[in-house]
Design an enzyme around this catalytic site. Structure first.
Site, PDB file in Angstrom:
ATOM      1  N   GLU A   1       0.820  -1.218   0.000  1.00  0.00           N
ATOM      2  CA  GLU A   1       0.000   0.000   0.000  1.00  0.00           C
ATOM      3  C   GLU A   1       0.850   1.263   0.000  1.00  0.00           C
ATOM      4  OE1 GLU A   1      -4.372  -0.956   1.935  1.00  0.00           O
ATOM      5  OE2 GLU A   1      -3.030   0.337   3.037  1.00  0.00           O
TER       6      GLU A   1
ATOM      7  N   HIS B   1       8.794 -26.701  -1.310  1.00  0.00           N
ATOM      8  CA  HIS B   1       8.201 -27.856  -1.990  1.00  0.00           C
ATOM      9  C   HIS B   1       7.028 -27.436  -2.870  1.00  0.00           C
ATOM     10  CE1 HIS B   1      10.615 -30.742   0.389  1.00  0.00           C
ATOM     11  NE2 HIS B   1      10.695 -29.683   1.162  1.00  0.00           N
TER      12      HIS B   1
ATOM     13  N   LYS C   1     -14.116  -0.161  -3.941  1.00  0.00           N
ATOM     14  CA  LYS C   1     -15.230   0.217  -3.059  1.00  0.00           C
ATOM     15  C   LYS C   1     -16.333   0.904  -3.859  1.00  0.00           C
ATOM     16  CE  LYS C   1     -12.375   0.971   1.020  1.00  0.00           C
ATOM     17  NZ  LYS C   1     -11.877   1.954   1.976  1.00  0.00           N
TER      18      LYS C   1
HETATM   19  O1  PA5 Z   1      -3.590   1.132   5.854  1.00  0.00           O
HETATM   20  C1  PA5 Z   1      -4.739   1.533   5.701  1.00  0.00           C
HETATM   21  O2  PA5 Z   1      -5.036   2.720   5.847  1.00  0.00           O
HETATM   22  C2  PA5 Z   1      -5.850   0.578   5.327  1.00  0.00           C
HETATM   23  O3  PA5 Z   1      -5.412  -0.712   5.136  1.00  0.00           O
HETATM   24  C3  PA5 Z   1      -6.906   0.569   6.426  1.00  0.00           C
HETATM   25  O4  PA5 Z   1      -6.308   0.150   7.625  1.00  0.00           O
HETATM   26  C4  PA5 Z   1      -8.078  -0.343   6.067  1.00  0.00           C
HETATM   27  O5  PA5 Z   1      -8.608   0.023   4.836  1.00  0.00           O
HETATM   28  C5  PA5 Z   1      -9.158  -0.261   7.131  1.00  0.00           C
HETATM   29  O6  PA5 Z   1      -9.613   1.054   7.275  1.00  0.00           O
HETATM   30  P1  PA5 Z   1     -10.418   1.513   8.539  1.00  0.00           P
HETATM   31  O7  PA5 Z   1      -9.564   1.349   9.734  1.00  0.00           O
HETATM   32  O8  PA5 Z   1     -10.759   2.945   8.257  1.00  0.00           O
HETATM   33  O9  PA5 Z   1     -11.648   0.644   8.630  1.00  0.00           O
END
Ligand code: PA5
Length: 435
Positions: free
Chosen positions: A288, A309, A423
């Site tokens: 990310e 393996h 989303k």
């Molecule tokens: O690193 C991030 O920002 C994302 O992976 C969020 O943690 C994830 O989308 C969950 O978001 P939230 O905590 O707002 O539900």
């Protein structure tokens, strides 16, 4: 101080030391951006000082709530997705027995929800929750993420049916934004104990906030040691200016140097099964943070010797587009001897003078040599052992290296615009108003 070491010997056949050293000016510039907060994403740098700034009063309150809920729970359901659950899960799975669910007299077993929409999973979870005493920790920074919202509605309804509304209120804790979001509003209306995710800490950098600390403490692990490890590693990362003395800078330099030579994939190779979730957390952290603007190493992972393996064939002989980062553990938590057998029918008596760790280390050394000869550069990261303290070091090491690496790559490591695309489509398909 015992600490994490990065070894680059098996990278040097692919890039020379000069090419790594030549990264230093860019790496140092990236480090300065992190520390000065003068580059893109600078409103999400709260994690840099978290180990030093975590308030004693917050920790005392958290331990108090944990103690109260431990007394009520055989199980705690942690509801969250992405950065809101992977950090806690990584630490807990690294430290707990693989057979924790079967052990008597243990601390509450942590189970997870909100990280999947698979219906069968929730059917199985509700069946478990019918037969155990449990509490719930619901975590969402935005407070509006669909998966944990759906999961929390299911679990909350089950709790209220099982315990009644008032007792359910006492069995739920919420971790979310200080002011905004549906979860904030629910928790306020219902009077749940609430913990705040600081505005300036993004989800994937939040394991050292209550997001990780509360579930980890609930599972019975020492969060003071975890924070101490992170604090010590923070000093190493901030105080040292050479690649040799600063493992995070070395890691960031080597992976960027290899990326520039055309490497596309970084395979994190764990030498122990209990580090599988560390790899999942690492994949989110680097995927990310760096996978944007058409750039970035694809983070992937295997565990040895299990996956030798299966994936071992590809690593040895497939497309030459990857590097490996082998995560080695200096010493085991326990010793398990290989028994002697006078008849030696299986022919492995030659191993009985060795510990399992020595055998596993030979497998790791053999793997490095084989993959290296097959054209795969292998960097080694060695952590002295797996306990709360050294996991704290690992967390800070990987986070700091990620910030430095992302800035060196030329991206904003602290946003995740790409996560929104699915989303929007999902909301449209589900008929959410406005989509
Ligand atoms: O690193 C991030 O920002 C994302 O992976 C969020 O943690 C994830 O989308 C969950 O978001 P939230 O905590 O707002 O539900």
């Amino acid at each position: 101080m015992d600490t994490i070491k990065v070894k680059v010997d098996h990278v040097l056949g692919h890039i020379n030391r000069g090419a790594i050293e030549a990264m230093l000016p860019e790496i140092m510039a990236a480090k300065r951006h992190l520390l000065n907060g003068d580059a893109a994403g600078n409103d999400f740098l709260g994690w840099v000082n978290l180990p030093e700034e975590t308030d004693a009063a917050l920790l005392a309150r958290l331990k108090n709530d944990v103690h109260r809920m431990q007394e009520k729970s055989q199980v705690m359901v942690v509801v969250g997705i992405g950065g809101s659950y992977l950090g806690a899960r990584m630490v807990i799975e690294a430290l707990q027995s693989e057979f924790a669910a079967m052990l008597p007299n243990r601390k509450p077993l942590i189970v997870y929800a909100g990280h999947t929409l698979g219906e069968d999973y929730y059917g199985q979870l509700l069946t478990l929750l019918d037969s155990v005493d449990y509490t719930t920790c619901v975590i969402s920074k935005s407070g509006t993420t669909t998966e944990p919202a759906v999961a929390f509605r299911i679990v909350k309804a089950h709790m209220e049916k099982k315990y009644g509304h008032e007792e359910a209120q006492r069995r739920i804790v919420a971790i979310t934004d200080a002011r905004r979001g549906a979860l904030h509003d629910i928790a306020t209306q219902e009077g749940y104990p609430m913990y705040v995710i600081p505005d300036n800490v993004g989800g994937r950098f939040s394991v050292l906030t209550p997001v990780g600390l509360l579930p980890i403490a609930m599972a019975g692990y020492d969060i003071d040691k975890l924070l101490q490890g992170a604090r010590d590693m923070r000093h190493i990362c901030i105080d040292n200016e050479t690649l040799e003395d600063n493992p995070a800078l070395m890691y960031a330099a080597v992976r960027n140097a290899l990326y520039r030579k055309g490497i596309k994939i970084e395979m994190l190779v764990g030498c122990q099964l209990n580090l599988r979730y560390l790899a999942e957390w690492w994949k989110q952290l680097y995927g990310e943070s760096e996978g944007k603007d058409g750039k970035g190493l694809l983070p992937h992972s295997i565990t040895i010797t299990t996956d030798l393996h299966s994936m071992g064939q590809y690593v040895q002989d497939g497309e030459r587009i990857m590097m490996e980062t082998m995560l080695r553990v200096g010493k085991p938590g326990v010793t398990v001897p290989v028994p002697t057998d006078e008849r030696n029918l299986d022919g492995i008596n030659y191993l009985t003078c060795k510990s399992l760790t020595e055998i596993n280390d030979c497998a790791a050394d053999g793997t490095i040599a084989a993959h290296n000869a097959g054209g795969v550069p292998v960097m080694e990261i060695t952590v002295p052992m797996i306990d709360e303290y050294f996991i704290g070091q690992l967390i800070y090491f990987f986070e700091f290296a990620c910030g430095v690496s992302g800035y060196t790559l030329g991206v904003n490591p602290f946003d995740q615009p790409g996560v929104e695309a699915y989303k929007r489509n999902m909301f449209h398909l589900l008929g959410k108003p406005g989509f």
